[in-house]
Scaffold this motif. Structure first.
Motif, PDB file in Angstrom:
ATOM      1  N   VAL A   8       0.848  -1.193   0.000  1.00 29.80           N
ATOM      2  CA  VAL A   8       0.000   0.000   0.000  1.00 29.80           C
ATOM      3  C   VAL A   8       0.886   1.247   0.000  1.00 29.80           C
ATOM      4  O   VAL A   8       1.783   1.380   0.832  1.00 29.80           O
ATOM      5  N   THR A   9       0.643   2.158  -0.961  1.00 24.37           N
ATOM      6  CA  THR A   9       1.408   3.402  -1.056  1.00 24.37           C
ATOM      7  C   THR A   9       0.579   4.615  -0.654  1.00 24.37           C
ATOM      8  O   THR A   9       1.121   5.676  -0.385  1.00 24.37           O
ATOM      9  N   LEU A  10      -0.742   4.474  -0.637  1.00 23.97           N
ATOM     10  CA  LEU A  10      -1.663   5.505  -0.163  1.00 23.97           C
ATOM     11  C   LEU A  10      -2.751   4.762   0.598  1.00 23.97           C
ATOM     12  O   LEU A  10      -3.423   3.892   0.029  1.00 23.97           O
ATOM     13  N   ALA A  11      -2.898   5.043   1.882  1.00 22.57           N
ATOM     14  CA  ALA A  11      -3.791   4.280   2.759  1.00 22.57           C
ATOM     15  C   ALA A  11      -5.173   4.061   2.137  1.00 22.57           C
ATOM     16  O   ALA A  11      -5.736   4.951   1.489  1.00 22.57           O
ATOM     17  N   ILE A  12      -5.710   2.869   2.361  1.00 21.48           N
ATOM     18  CA  ILE A  12      -7.035   2.488   1.867  1.00 21.48           C
ATOM     19  C   ILE A  12      -8.009   2.633   3.042  1.00 21.48           C
ATOM     20  O   ILE A  12      -7.792   2.069   4.110  1.00 21.48           O
ATOM     21  N   GLY A  13      -9.079   3.385   2.834  1.00 20.36           N
ATOM     22  CA  GLY A  13      -9.995   3.705   3.925  1.00 20.36           C
ATOM     23  C   GLY A  13     -11.012   2.640   4.252  1.00 20.36           C
ATOM     24  O   GLY A  13     -11.673   2.699   5.284  1.00 20.36           O
ATOM     25  N   GLU A  22       1.203  -0.597  -4.966  1.00 19.13           N
ATOM     26  CA  GLU A  22       2.245  -0.842  -5.967  1.00 19.13           C
ATOM     27  C   GLU A  22       2.400  -2.343  -6.094  1.00 19.13           C
ATOM     28  O   GLU A  22       2.647  -3.032  -5.093  1.00 19.13           O
ATOM     29  N   LEU A  23       2.245  -2.841  -7.319  1.00 16.68           N
ATOM     30  CA  LEU A  23       2.336  -4.272  -7.592  1.00 16.68           C
ATOM     31  C   LEU A  23       3.532  -4.554  -8.489  1.00 16.68           C
ATOM     32  O   LEU A  23       3.842  -3.767  -9.383  1.00 16.68           O
ATOM     33  N   ARG A  31       1.557   1.088 -10.279  1.00 13.00           N
ATOM     34  CA  ARG A  31       0.630   1.501  -9.222  1.00 13.00           C
ATOM     35  C   ARG A  31      -0.799   1.447  -9.735  1.00 13.00           C
ATOM     36  O   ARG A  31      -1.061   1.774 -10.889  1.00 13.00           O
ATOM     37  N   PHE A  32      -1.694   1.022  -8.838  1.00 15.79           N
ATOM     38  CA  PHE A  32      -3.111   0.899  -9.151  1.00 15.79           C
ATOM     39  C   PHE A  32      -3.925   1.502  -8.020  1.00 15.79           C
ATOM     40  O   PHE A  32      -3.501   1.459  -6.858  1.00 15.79           O
ATOM     41  N   LEU A  33      -5.104   2.032  -8.343  1.00 12.92           N
ATOM     42  CA  LEU A  33      -6.045   2.399  -7.303  1.00 12.92           C
ATOM     43  C   LEU A  33      -6.527   1.111  -6.664  1.00 12.92           C
ATOM     44  O   LEU A  33      -6.594   0.071  -7.329  1.00 12.92           O
ATOM     45  N   ALA A  34      -6.864   1.166  -5.374  1.00 10.67           N
ATOM     46  CA  ALA A  34      -7.247  -0.060  -4.679  1.00 10.67           C
ATOM     47  C   ALA A  34      -8.371   0.200  -3.694  1.00 10.67           C
ATOM     48  O   ALA A  34      -8.457   1.267  -3.086  1.00 10.67           O
ATOM     49  N   VAL A  35      -9.249  -0.801  -3.546  1.00 14.95           N
ATOM     50  CA  VAL A  35     -10.307  -0.773  -2.542  1.00 14.95           C
ATOM     51  C   VAL A  35     -10.214  -2.043  -1.715  1.00 14.95           C
ATOM     52  O   VAL A  35      -9.739  -3.083  -2.183  1.00 14.95           O
ATOM     53  N   ALA A  36     -10.673  -1.954  -0.456  1.00 10.98           N
ATOM     54  CA  ALA A  36     -10.665  -3.103   0.452  1.00 10.98           C
ATOM     55  C   ALA A  36     -11.862  -2.974   1.385  1.00 10.98           C
ATOM     56  O   ALA A  36     -12.369  -1.868   1.611  1.00 10.98           O
ATOM     57  N   THR A  37     -12.306  -4.085   1.940  1.00 11.82           N
ATOM     58  CA  THR A  37     -13.452  -4.044   2.848  1.00 11.82           C
ATOM     59  C   THR A  37     -13.109  -3.399   4.181  1.00 11.82           C
ATOM     60  O   THR A  37     -13.984  -2.878   4.854  1.00 11.82           O
ATOM     61  N   GLU A  38     -11.828  -3.424   4.556  1.00 17.45           N
ATOM     62  CA  GLU A  38     -11.383  -2.827   5.820  1.00 17.45           C
ATOM     63  C   GLU A  38     -10.258  -1.845   5.542  1.00 17.45           C
ATOM     64  O   GLU A  38      -9.579  -1.945   4.530  1.00 17.45           O
ATOM     65  N   ARG A  55      -8.148   0.477 -13.975  1.00 18.03           N
ATOM     66  CA  ARG A  55      -6.940   0.247 -13.155  1.00 18.03           C
ATOM     67  C   ARG A  55      -7.241   0.286 -11.663  1.00 18.03           C
ATOM     68  O   ARG A  55      -6.524   0.887 -10.875  1.00 18.03           O
ATOM     69  N   VAL A  56      -8.342  -0.363 -11.286  1.00 22.81           N
ATOM     70  CA  VAL A  56      -8.728  -0.468  -9.883  1.00 22.81           C
ATOM     71  C   VAL A  56      -8.702  -1.940  -9.497  1.00 22.81           C
ATOM     72  O   VAL A  56      -9.223  -2.793 -10.226  1.00 22.81           O
ATOM     73  N   VAL A  57      -8.079  -2.242  -8.359  1.00 23.36           N
ATOM     74  CA  VAL A  57      -8.023  -3.625  -7.880  1.00 23.36           C
ATOM     75  C   VAL A  57      -8.675  -3.728  -6.502  1.00 23.36           C
ATOM     76  O   VAL A  57      -8.672  -2.778  -5.725  1.00 23.36           O
TER      77      VAL A  57
END
Length: 67
Positions: A8-13, A22-23, A31-38, A55-57
């Motif tokens: 993670v390069t920018l915290a996921i909320g 960064e993958l 780098r990709f935008l990313a979402v997570a449940t937590e 480009r969202v994972v």
């Protein structure tokens, strides 16, 4: 790309709040935008569990098991 780990390069909320990861792909990194449940903090390792358009994972926190 599913099954790839990254950092993670920018915290996921959490929820639909996006962060950035960064993958390592094809001998380089992207780098990709990313979402997570937590929420996931900067520098934590994540596992890609889904891919969205633009480009969202989808990721989840990854904890490697000791050998």
């Amino acid at each position: 790309m599913i099954g790839t780990t990254g950092v993670v390069t920018l915290a996921i909320g959490g929820g639909e709040s996006m962060g950035e990861v960064e993958l390592s792909l094809a001998g380089g990194s992207e780098r990709f935008l990313a979402v997570a449940t937590e929420p996931i903090a900067i520098d934590e390792t994540v596992l890609v569990v889904g891919v969205r358009p633009g480009r969202v994972v989808d990721v989840e926190r990854w904890v490697a098991m000791p050998r």
